[in-house]
Design a protein around this motif. Structure first.
Motif, mmCIF file in Angstrom:
data_model
loop_
_atom_site.group_PDB
_atom_site.id
_atom_site.type_symbol
_atom_site.label_atom_id
_atom_site.label_comp_id
_atom_site.label_asym_id
_atom_site.label_seq_id
_atom_site.Cartn_x
_atom_site.Cartn_y
_atom_site.Cartn_z
ATOM 1 N N PHE A 274 0.848 -1.186 0.000
ATOM 2 C CA PHE A 274 0.000 0.000 0.000
ATOM 3 C C PHE A 274 0.891 1.245 0.000
ATOM 4 C CE2 PHE A 274 0.573 -1.687 4.236
ATOM 5 C CZ PHE A 274 0.957 -0.596 4.996
ATOM 6 N N PHE A 275 0.266 2.394 -0.104
ATOM 7 C CA PHE A 275 0.983 3.667 -0.047
ATOM 8 C C PHE A 275 0.523 4.441 1.184
ATOM 9 C CE2 PHE A 275 1.160 2.536 -4.501
ATOM 10 C CZ PHE A 275 2.457 2.888 -4.851
ATOM 11 N N ILE A 276 1.427 5.250 1.725
ATOM 12 C CA ILE A 276 1.085 6.125 2.837
ATOM 13 C C ILE A 276 1.336 7.556 2.370
ATOM 14 C CG2 ILE A 276 1.486 6.733 5.251
ATOM 15 C CD1 ILE A 276 2.879 3.959 5.540
ATOM 16 N N LEU A 277 0.325 8.384 2.489
ATOM 17 C CA LEU A 277 0.406 9.804 2.118
ATOM 18 C C LEU A 277 0.355 10.616 3.399
ATOM 19 C CD1 LEU A 277 0.320 12.044 -0.088
ATOM 20 C CD2 LEU A 277 -2.173 11.900 0.058
ATOM 21 N N PHE A 278 1.377 11.454 3.613
ATOM 22 C CA PHE A 278 1.420 12.276 4.815
ATOM 23 C C PHE A 278 2.287 13.507 4.591
ATOM 24 C CE2 PHE A 278 4.881 9.286 5.017
ATOM 25 C CZ PHE A 278 5.939 9.956 5.597
ATOM 26 N N LYS A 279 2.176 14.440 5.510
ATOM 27 C CA LYS A 279 2.962 15.665 5.461
ATOM 28 C C LYS A 279 3.713 15.772 6.782
ATOM 29 C CE LYS A 279 1.082 19.705 5.947
ATOM 30 N NZ LYS A 279 0.473 20.987 5.929
ATOM 31 N N ASP B 62 5.443 21.783 3.907
ATOM 32 C CA ASP B 62 4.269 21.815 3.037
ATOM 33 C C ASP B 62 4.268 20.732 1.966
ATOM 34 O OD1 ASP B 62 3.138 23.965 4.357
ATOM 35 O OD2 ASP B 62 4.216 25.434 3.144
ATOM 36 N N HIS B 63 5.387 20.056 1.766
ATOM 37 C CA HIS B 63 5.493 19.046 0.709
ATOM 38 C C HIS B 63 4.969 17.698 1.214
ATOM 39 C CE1 HIS B 63 7.102 17.004 -2.790
ATOM 40 N NE2 HIS B 63 7.631 16.103 -1.973
ATOM 41 N N PRO B 64 3.894 17.151 0.610
ATOM 42 C CA PRO B 64 3.412 15.841 1.045
ATOM 43 C C PRO B 64 4.327 14.719 0.554
ATOM 44 C CG PRO B 64 2.082 16.653 -0.778
ATOM 45 C CD PRO B 64 3.077 17.737 -0.444
ATOM 46 N N LEU B 65 4.446 13.676 1.354
ATOM 47 C CA LEU B 65 5.240 12.511 0.991
ATOM 48 C C LEU B 65 4.292 11.360 0.674
ATOM 49 C CD1 LEU B 65 7.942 12.529 3.808
ATOM 50 C CD2 LEU B 65 8.194 13.326 1.480
ATOM 51 N N LEU B 66 4.580 10.648 -0.384
ATOM 52 C CA LEU B 66 3.843 9.445 -0.752
ATOM 53 C C LEU B 66 4.868 8.318 -0.793
ATOM 54 C CD1 LEU B 66 1.140 8.169 -1.660
ATOM 55 C CD2 LEU B 66 1.841 8.659 -4.016
ATOM 56 N N VAL B 67 4.788 7.406 0.189
ATOM 57 C CA VAL B 67 5.786 6.342 0.280
ATOM 58 C C VAL B 67 5.126 4.985 0.031
ATOM 59 C CG1 VAL B 67 7.315 7.619 1.833
ATOM 60 C CG2 VAL B 67 5.567 6.157 2.805
ATOM 61 N N SER B 68 5.792 4.163 -0.743
ATOM 62 C CA SER B 68 5.297 2.807 -0.944
ATOM 63 C C SER B 68 5.626 1.999 0.308
ATOM 64 C CB SER B 68 5.907 2.184 -2.195
ATOM 65 O OG SER B 68 7.309 2.214 -2.129
ATOM 66 N N SER B 69 4.743 1.053 0.643
ATOM 67 C CA SER B 69 4.884 0.329 1.901
ATOM 68 C C SER B 69 4.556 -1.140 1.740
ATOM 69 C CB SER B 69 3.938 0.928 2.946
ATOM 70 O OG SER B 69 4.134 2.310 3.062
#
Length: 180
Positions: A118-123, A128-135
């Motif tokens: 899954f992916f995790i989207l967080f700031k 101000d830059h959101p991070l989208l990390v594969s998990s």
């Protein structure tokens, strides 16, 4: 939180108050919306967890990970795709490292096993830059109305990885100064 924070039937008759800045209050309100709870309940569980950690010889001293996770409280969204059906879950990142994260989310209805990828989207705070990390799921445990998930994370860009490293170093630097 874990089941140890359940109301044990004792009457709460002591009030405390404190001051905080607007940014912290806004973050507390966001967490409360995600967890569907009151600010008072959230702060009480945070204080209880803090007291339990110090009663049990600081978990930081017991850390054996190559890349230790740092405690945090960051609202996030999990994006999962199973059989071309996308699912989204609000969650809270409770601890984070360069390669793993511990997440808490409300129990997932009708799901025996959580998604393996899954992916995790967080700031990150103050960014101000959101991070989208594969998990990738390492383990999960569901108790009553919430699930704790531990996942291996991978920043897909060098910029995201650098941003995460700076955040983690800032926390570590702050923690070391607090101990002095």
């Amino acid at each position: 939180m874990m089941s140890i924070f359940k109301n044990s039937g004792t009457r709460k008759n002591t009030k405390i108050s404190f001051r905080t800045d607007d940014e912290t209050l806004d973050q507390l309100k966001a967490i409360c919306r995600i967890e569907n709870r009151t600010i008072s309940s959230l702060i009480e569980s945070i204080l209880t967890e803090y007291v339990l950690i110090h009663e049990n010889n600081s978990l930081a001293e017991q850390e054996k990970r190559l890349s230790p996770r740092k405690k945090c409280s960051i609202p996030a969204v999990i994006l999962a795709d199973k059989n071309n059906k996308k699912s989204y879950f609000n969650c809270l990142i409770k601890s984070l490292s360069a390669n793993s994260a511990q997440l808490v989310l409300k129990k997932i209805p009708d799901e025996e096993n959580f998604y393996s990828n899954f992916f995790i989207l967080f700031k990150l705070p103050k960014n101000d830059h959101p991070l989208l990390v594969s998990s990738q799921l390492i383990r999960s445990k569901c108790l009553e109305n919430e699930c704790m998930i531990v996942a291996k994370i991978n920043c897909d860009s060098d910029a995201d990885s650098e941003m995460l490293q700076k955040y983690l170093l800032k926390i570590e630097f702050k923690d070391n100064n607090d101990k002095k």
